[in-house]
Enzyme design. Structure first.
Site, short mmCIF file in Angstrom:
data_model
loop_
_atom_site.label_atom_id
_atom_site.label_comp_id
_atom_site.label_asym_id
_atom_site.label_seq_id
_atom_site.Cartn_x
_atom_site.Cartn_y
_atom_site.Cartn_z
N ASP A 1 40.95 -53.18 -4.21
CA ASP A 1 40.78 -52.01 -5.07
C ASP A 1 41.74 -50.97 -4.54
OD1 ASP A 1 39.41 -50.95 -7.40
OD2 ASP A 1 38.75 -49.38 -6.06
N LYS B 1 59.38 -54.04 -0.85
CA LYS B 1 58.17 -53.26 -1.11
C LYS B 1 56.93 -53.93 -0.51
CE LYS B 1 54.82 -51.80 -4.33
NZ LYS B 1 53.91 -52.35 -5.29
#
Length: 197
Positions: free
Chosen positions: A70, A180
């Site tokens: 999350d 990234k």
């Protein structure tokens, strides 16, 4: 070597791809859509609570080890909004162009000169592994940075085109995924629980 099965507890294609890239190659990776599982209601108050809700739910449905994420964007000027509601700002269709427009609109309402300022923000990711040990394994990773005053880059997903991480001059959306994935909040959270795999 025996391959273990794991389900990544998300129906978000971007998250699915990023978590799959982080997982060891000796795992057979499944997704909720492979079984037609819908996502549970996320009614937690924190990223960790919502991550646990998803991990527990998909573990029970699939009877497999589950890793669930999350995550969201927190903007200081907006009192840490959108936070746990980051995806919900995109509406029913999870439209992040809509969500980004909402961010810009709210920033303009707070300070019409925000584009000339350094707007502090952070990306938080909470990961939960459920079904591997007797108790859930959880970790949190944070990327600090600032908001870009315009959308830049086509890589990544979600709010990536408007987030410039600390010490960098380009957005997550402009970065090569391989780079990234080494430095972002998800990678930082995963590094803490990597030893369990």
């Amino acid at each position: 070597m025996l391959k273990k099965k794991i389900i990544i507890g998300t129906n978000n294609v971007g998250k699915l791809r990023e978590i799959k890239d982080l997982l060891p190659k000796n795992y057979i990776v499944k997704a909720p859509k492979d079984f037609g599982f819908k996502s549970p209601k996320e009614n937690g108050k924190t990223f960790l609570e919502n991550s646990l809700i998803k991990a527990k739910y998909f573990h029970k449905k699939s009877k497999m080890i589950c890793i669930s994420d999350d995550s969201g964007l927190e903007i200081k000027l907006l009192d840490n909004q959108p936070g746990i509601y980051s995806a919900r700002w995109g509406g029913k269709q999870n439209d992040f162009n809509l969500a980004i427009s909402k961010v810009y609109k709210k920033l303009s309402q707070k300070d019409k000169n925000w584009k000339r300022k350094k707007i502090k923000a952070k990306f938080t990711c909470a990961l939960t592994i459920f079904g591997l040990r007797k108790i859930p394994i959880q970790s949190v990773g944070i990327s600090f940075g600032r908001i870009s005053n315009k959308k830049l880059g086509k890589n990544g997903f979600g709010y990536d085109p408007i987030f410039i991480p600390k010490g960098k001059s380009i957005t997550f959306g402009q970065m090569k995924p391989k780079f990234k994935h080494k430095i972002d909040h998800r990678a930082k959270a995963f590094k803490k629980i990597k030893k369990f795999f």
